[in-house]
Design a protein around this motif. Structure first.
Motif, PDB file in Angstrom:
ATOM      1  N   GLN A 121      26.959  53.619  38.779  1.00 48.70           N
ATOM      2  CA  GLN A 121      27.974  55.165  39.169  1.00 48.70           C
ATOM      3  C   GLN A 121      29.432  55.445  38.154  1.00 48.70           C
ATOM      4  N   ASN A 122      29.322  53.926  37.262  1.00 46.04           N
ATOM      5  CA  ASN A 122      30.787  54.191  37.024  1.00 46.04           C
ATOM      6  C   ASN A 122      30.282  55.098  35.222  1.00 46.04           C
ATOM      7  N   ASN A 123      31.219  55.125  34.719  1.00 49.46           N
ATOM      8  CA  ASN A 123      31.608  55.873  33.149  1.00 49.46           C
ATOM      9  C   ASN A 123      30.866  54.662  31.840  1.00 49.46           C
ATOM     10  N   ASN A 124      30.261  54.577  31.078  1.00 53.37           N
ATOM     11  CA  ASN A 124      30.182  53.833  30.774  1.00 53.37           C
ATOM     12  C   ASN A 124      30.584  52.664  29.658  1.00 53.37           C
ATOM     13  N   ARG A 125      32.017  53.229  29.502  1.00 57.17           N
ATOM     14  CA  ARG A 125      33.018  52.493  28.761  1.00 57.17           C
ATOM     15  C   ARG A 125      33.293  51.372  28.873  1.00 57.17           C
ATOM     16  N   GLY A 126      33.543  51.597  30.264  1.00 57.03           N
ATOM     17  CA  GLY A 126      33.738  50.182  31.381  1.00 57.03           C
ATOM     18  C   GLY A 126      32.726  48.239  31.132  1.00 57.03           C
ATOM     19  N   GLY A 127      33.333  47.918  31.312  1.00 54.09           N
ATOM     20  CA  GLY A 127      32.412  46.499  31.560  1.00 54.09           C
ATOM     21  C   GLY A 127      33.704  45.827  30.696  1.00 54.09           C
ATOM     22  N   TYR A 128      33.608  44.209  31.076  1.00 52.64           N
ATOM     23  CA  TYR A 128      33.360  43.191  30.075  1.00 52.64           C
ATOM     24  C   TYR A 128      32.544  42.930  29.621  1.00 52.64           C
ATOM     25  N   ASN A 129      32.653  42.101  28.431  1.00 58.09           N
ATOM     26  CA  ASN A 129      31.312  41.290  28.296  1.00 58.09           C
ATOM     27  C   ASN A 129      30.905  39.752  28.289  1.00 58.09           C
ATOM     28  N   VAL A 130      29.476  39.167  28.522  1.00 58.88           N
ATOM     29  CA  VAL A 130      29.630  37.733  29.410  1.00 58.88           C
ATOM     30  C   VAL A 130      30.571  37.097  28.641  1.00 58.88           C
ATOM     31  N   GLY A 131      30.227  36.371  28.926  1.00 57.49           N
ATOM     32  CA  GLY A 131      30.525  34.807  28.650  1.00 57.49           C
ATOM     33  C   GLY A 131      30.302  33.733  28.975  1.00 57.49           C
ATOM     34  N   THR A 132      30.803  32.974  28.365  1.00 57.48           N
ATOM     35  CA  THR A 132      30.477  31.099  29.458  1.00 57.48           C
ATOM     36  C   THR A 132      30.447  31.417  30.755  1.00 57.48           C
ATOM     37  N   PRO A 133      29.545  30.767  31.910  1.00 58.45           N
ATOM     38  CA  PRO A 133      29.746  31.061  33.352  1.00 58.45           C
ATOM     39  C   PRO A 133      31.466  30.656  33.669  1.00 58.45           C
ATOM     40  N   MET A 134      32.110  30.857  34.239  1.00 56.88           N
ATOM     41  CA  MET A 134      33.719  30.138  34.705  1.00 56.88           C
ATOM     42  C   MET A 134      32.873  29.101  36.237  1.00 56.88           C
ATOM     43  N   LYS A 135      33.448  29.111  36.724  1.00 56.56           N
ATOM     44  CA  LYS A 135      32.980  27.180  37.359  1.00 56.56           C
ATOM     45  C   LYS A 135      33.998  27.061  38.018  1.00 56.56           C
ATOM     46  N   TYR A 136      34.482  27.754  39.835  1.00 57.00           N
ATOM     47  CA  TYR A 136      35.340  27.871  40.507  1.00 57.00           C
ATOM     48  C   TYR A 136      35.251  26.363  41.735  1.00 57.00           C
ATOM     49  N   TYR A 137      35.814  25.709  41.314  1.00 55.42           N
ATOM     50  CA  TYR A 137      36.181  25.073  42.654  1.00 55.42           C
ATOM     51  C   TYR A 137      35.938  25.278  44.371  1.00 55.42           C
ATOM     52  N   ALA A 138      34.949  24.769  45.288  1.00 52.40           N
ATOM     53  CA  ALA A 138      35.070  25.268  46.394  1.00 52.40           C
ATOM     54  C   ALA A 138      35.967  25.390  47.386  1.00 52.40           C
ATOM     55  N   TYR A 149      40.760  51.386  27.933  1.00 47.53           N
ATOM     56  CA  TYR A 149      39.900  52.078  28.750  1.00 47.53           C
ATOM     57  C   TYR A 149      38.571  51.781  29.669  1.00 47.53           C
ATOM     58  N   PRO A 150      38.104  52.275  30.764  1.00 50.04           N
ATOM     59  CA  PRO A 150      39.250  52.112  31.633  1.00 50.04           C
ATOM     60  C   PRO A 150      38.763  50.308  32.157  1.00 50.04           C
ATOM     61  N   ALA A 151      38.384  49.898  31.307  1.00 49.51           N
ATOM     62  CA  ALA A 151      39.147  48.057  31.323  1.00 49.51           C
ATOM     63  C   ALA A 151      40.675  47.856  30.837  1.00 49.51           C
ATOM     64  N   VAL A 152      40.947  46.888  30.573  1.00 51.64           N
ATOM     65  CA  VAL A 152      43.297  46.564  30.800  1.00 51.64           C
ATOM     66  C   VAL A 152      42.726  45.961  29.817  1.00 51.64           C
ATOM     67  N   GLU A 153      44.338  45.987  28.850  1.00 60.26           N
ATOM     68  CA  GLU A 153      44.935  44.391  28.192  1.00 60.26           C
ATOM     69  C   GLU A 153      44.790  43.475  28.964  1.00 60.26           C
ATOM     70  N   TYR A 154      44.910  42.866  28.201  1.00 56.59           N
ATOM     71  CA  TYR A 154      45.163  41.313  28.279  1.00 56.59           C
ATOM     72  C   TYR A 154      46.256  40.768  29.327  1.00 56.59           C
ATOM     73  N   ASP A 155      45.959  40.160  30.871  1.00 61.32           N
ATOM     74  CA  ASP A 155      47.318  39.816  31.386  1.00 61.32           C
ATOM     75  C   ASP A 155      46.885  38.288  32.184  1.00 61.32           C
ATOM     76  N   PHE A 156      47.293  37.630  32.668  1.00 57.73           N
ATOM     77  CA  PHE A 156      47.331  36.512  32.994  1.00 57.73           C
ATOM     78  C   PHE A 156      47.089  36.519  34.791  1.00 57.73           C
ATOM     79  N   VAL A 157      46.149  36.222  35.466  1.00 57.44           N
ATOM     80  CA  VAL A 157      46.339  36.795  37.052  1.00 57.44           C
ATOM     81  C   VAL A 157      46.005  35.462  37.775  1.00 57.44           C
ATOM     82  N   PRO A 158      46.811  35.005  38.745  1.00 53.63           N
ATOM     83  CA  PRO A 158      47.834  36.270  39.226  1.00 53.63           C
ATOM     84  C   PRO A 158      49.106  35.941  37.942  1.00 53.63           C
ATOM     85  N   ASN A 159      49.218  37.116  38.180  1.00 57.77           N
ATOM     86  CA  ASN A 159      50.675  37.556  37.219  1.00 57.77           C
ATOM     87  C   ASN A 159      52.181  37.048  37.440  1.00 57.77           C
TER      88      ASN A 159
END
Length: 733
Positions: free
Chosen positions: A50-67, A419-429
């Motif tokens: 239900q969102n605007n068509n401009r949103g979203g980030y492209n697919v990349g290499t799958p992220m790998k988080y530790y349990a 927009y409506p994505a955002v510019e680069y930042d580190f997370v957590p900042n």
């Protein structure tokens, strides 16, 4: 036939308003794949956002988080939460199974078993799940206003989408309602709501802890039913026990069976954070609205996360408005809402719940306006989902460690282009950790951003790195340094420190080089030759301090400033958001615990609990001018609860448990709070402890410490004896 009561109650979440939600960390797809256009190619690819068509980030290499690691979730939602203008719920969920995939194309997967196995198509929910949904009778106990549901009998039709449009293999009814009354593959993480008094209901109805019942047919029977469904009197497979046991498909009778729980704890449930209307931006304090998720202890190679945003106005009582009001908009009495004398007056003036009503503005004048109202939008659910990621079992070297994920959000381009994505930042900042914790640097990007988006390096490419900033060059007045210990790098600078001189989180030089150049021995100044995916295995941090770092590639435009801060504390520090539902905060060593019962807080409180050893407490108190003599005066460590203000609802208190010296008798707790001037200690009423544990109640933040009466008696005795000795000596002379 009667419909389940829960189905009626669940209509709470879906009233109306246009809105959007975009997931920034982890990166939300908004149905985007890897296209280099500003608009996504296909909004039906996997789910209905239900969102605007401009949103979203492209697919990349799958992220790998530790349990069990800590992952900060960040999003922006367009309309208000936690204020009087609307009702809002945010539902955070995840799903893992071996069939999940991003695919390689942007087409919507076809409605066919053989095609469902085609790995080029993206897939979240599977074909069998959708088939059952598309054949199962929809819940006809729900309020659908004046929407036309003629010959629309199954769960793929809802008030939000009564055309039955297919989005991947998503089930429309499950998407639009929470908690859902049929089995779902989605597992609950948290419910963030305007009305936290509903939390006990949400938690008890979650499939994490409550099983579901349904009319079971085998997959083969369902496939046969697909072509015979309209021979049934109900034109759908039953959703209740009575009709299920009367229904046959190819002589196979339906079985009403129990589908088990997910076997997980109840989901977290608390208030949403404040956001304002028509603003895809940060929260009240200028920081993103967020939720800290401790990843489950599982080992799964394919998982997906989703956030659903249910936004509603207060035009009618959605908890009590049922199917009895369907088809006749004049049944709903809107007179109280619009301060009219009666339901009849409201009806005569056009204040009725239907599409595009003509409203008579003045009772004594024939002057009407038509309102652009679509009752299908009085029940809107927006959502975003990530691309596929994995949750990995920890190796033995990381067993029991606290791991913090440090990622990157945003994509290439200036704020207008992304927009409506955002510019680069580190997370957590800003990342606050303790010595001994681990930091896991990891991010992914794409080489197919729109080719004319602004940025450094090869057009269309995402790259990120991290280097310690240079030290402070010029004095900046009497500002108190941010964070503990020595400061490494200065936030106000824009140049990185030399790798020969940089001391960054105890990283080895090889790690520093990898963080800087991403792909050592094949790098260039713009990092074009490096892969957009980067992963540095978790690094243990042992040196106290405040570290400021920068991404050099994305720091050369006036509207970009991709920098981050990591504070490493020697002393224990825990952060928790507690609201109406209460909860528990515990220091890492378990010696301090705060417990808040339900109703103690009347709003969401973002709390920080710190524990200082006595030497540190005395040192810090002397800095602010509070003379504390020596550490021997105290029977416990110093416990700091922030914010240092009144926290609870009027007349309410939370409970504290604090470790004290073994054998200390008649221990009393004293409080020093910033909103009382930080000038003197005040005894906390009824704060008596013994046997090495002090238990007391409180209502405010501040610095808490224990003093023992036995010490006071000892000091008094010592002074008396000293005076007697002096007097005796004087008399002798």
């Amino acid at each position: 036939m009667k419909y389940p009561i829960v189905s009626v109650v669940c209509s709470v979440l879906f009233v109306a308003v246009n809105a959007d939600i975009y997931l920034h960390s982890p990166r939300g797809s908004n149905n985007r794949h890897d296209e280099n256009t500003r608009e996504r190619t296909n909004g039906n690819r996997l789910f209905d956002s239900q969102n605007n068509n401009r949103g979203g980030y492209n697919v990349g290499t799958p992220m790998k988080y530790y349990a069990g690691s800590n992952l900060q979730i960040e999003w922006t939602n367009q309309h208000s939460c936690n204020n009087e203008n609307s009702n809002c719920e945010l539902i955070l969920q995840y799903m893992c199974n071996s069939d999940l995939r991003d695919g390689t194309r942007t087409d919507t997967i076809l409605e066919h078993e053989a095609i469902s196995k085609d790995q080029t198509f993206g897939m979240h929910e599977d074909y069998e799940y959708y088939l059952w949904c598309s054949l199962r009778e929809r819940n006809k106990g729900l309020f659908t206003a004046d929407q036309n549901f003629d010959n629309k009998h199954t769960a793929k039709y809802t008030r939000q989408d009564n055309q039955g449009t297919r989005y991947g293999y998503e089930c429309a009814e499950e998407r639009d309602y929470y908690p859902y009354w049929q089995p779902s593959p989605w597992k609950d993480i948290a419910i963030l709501t305007n009305n936290a008094k509903k939390c006990p209901y949400y938690q008890s109805e979650s499939q994490n802890v409550k099983s579901r019942w349904g009319c079971y047919f085998s997959f083969e029977d369902l496939k046969k039913a697909k072509y015979q469904i309209y021979t049934f009197p109900k034109k759908s497979l039953p959703n209740n026990k009575e009709d299920c046991e009367k229904t046959t498909v190819n002589s196979i009778r339906g079985v009403w069976i129990e589908f088990p729980t997910h076997g997980l704890p109840q989901p977290d449930c608390r208030e949403t954070e404040f956001s304002r209307d028509n603003h895809l931006g940060n929260g009240l304090d200028g920081s993103p609205n967020l939720y800290n998720w401790t990843l489950p202890n599982i080992d799964e190679t394919k998982c997906v996360f989703r956030i659903r945003y249910n936004i509603s106005t207060g035009d009618y009582d959605s908890w009590s408005t049922t199917a009895d009001y369907n088809g006749n908009p004049t049944k709903l009495d809107l007179s109280d809402k619009y301060v009219l004398s009666s339901a009849e007056v409201a009806k005569n003036r056009g204040f009725v719940f239907k599409g595009n009503p003509n409203v008579k503005l003045f009772a004594d004048a024939n002057f009407e306006l038509q309102l652009a109202v679509d009752t299908s939008q009085y029940g809107r659910t927006f959502q975003d989902r990530t691309h596929v990621f994995s949750i990995k079992e920890r190796p033995n070297s990381l067993k029991g460690a606290v791991i913090h994920n440090l990622n990157v959000r945003g994509k290439r381009g200036n704020i207008v282009q992304v927009y409506p994505a955002v510019e680069y930042d580190f997370v957590p900042n800003t990342l606050n950790i303790m010595t001994g914790d681990y930091v896991h640097f990891q991010w992914t990007g794409s080489d197919k951003n729109p080719p004319n988006n602004a940025g450094q390096g090869k057009a269309g490419t995402d790259r990120n790195n991290a280097l310690l900033l240079t030290s402070q060059l010029y004095p900046e007045g009497n500002d108190v340094p941010f964070g503990p210990g020595p400061v490494f790098g200065h936030y106000g600078n824009n140049y990185p420190n030399s790798l020969n001189n940089a001391f960054f989180l105890d990283l080895r030089k090889t790690d520093l080089i990898q963080l800087s150049f991403l792909k050592p021995n094949a790098a260039d100044k713009d990092l074009n030759n490096a892969d957009p995916y980067f992963n540095l295995e978790p690094v243990k941090v042992t040196t106290v301090g405040t570290y400021h770092y920068v991404c050099t590639r994305n720091n050369n435009f006036s509207n970009r400033d991709q920098k981050g801060r990591i504070t490493v504390n020697k002393f224990q520090m825990e952060n928790e958001a507690l609201g109406y539902m209460g909860g528990v905060m515990t220091s890492r060593d378990g010696q301090v615990e705060l417990t808040a019962d339900q109703g103690v807080f009347d709003r969401l409180q973002k709390l920080t609990l710190e524990v200082w050893p006595r030497e540190e407490g005395v040192r810090r108190m002397k800095i602010i001018g509070v003379n504390l003599s020596t550490k021997e005066m105290y029977s416990s460590n110093f416990v700091v609860l922030s914010p240092q203000t009144e926290l609870t609802a009027p007349g309410k208190k939370f409970q504290f448990r604090m470790q004290t010296d073994p054998g200390a008798e008649n221990v009393n707790i004293y409080l020093l709070s910033s909103d009382s001037g930080l000038s003197s200690w005040n005894k906390v009423e009824s704060a008596i402890g013994k046997d090495g544990v002090a238990r007391f109640t409180a209502s405010r933040g501040g610095v808490y410490v224990a003093k023992s009466d036995s010490y006071t008696v000892l000091i008094t005795k010592w002074f008396k004896e000293a005076n007697l000795i002096k007097r005796s000596a004087r008399d002798t002379v």
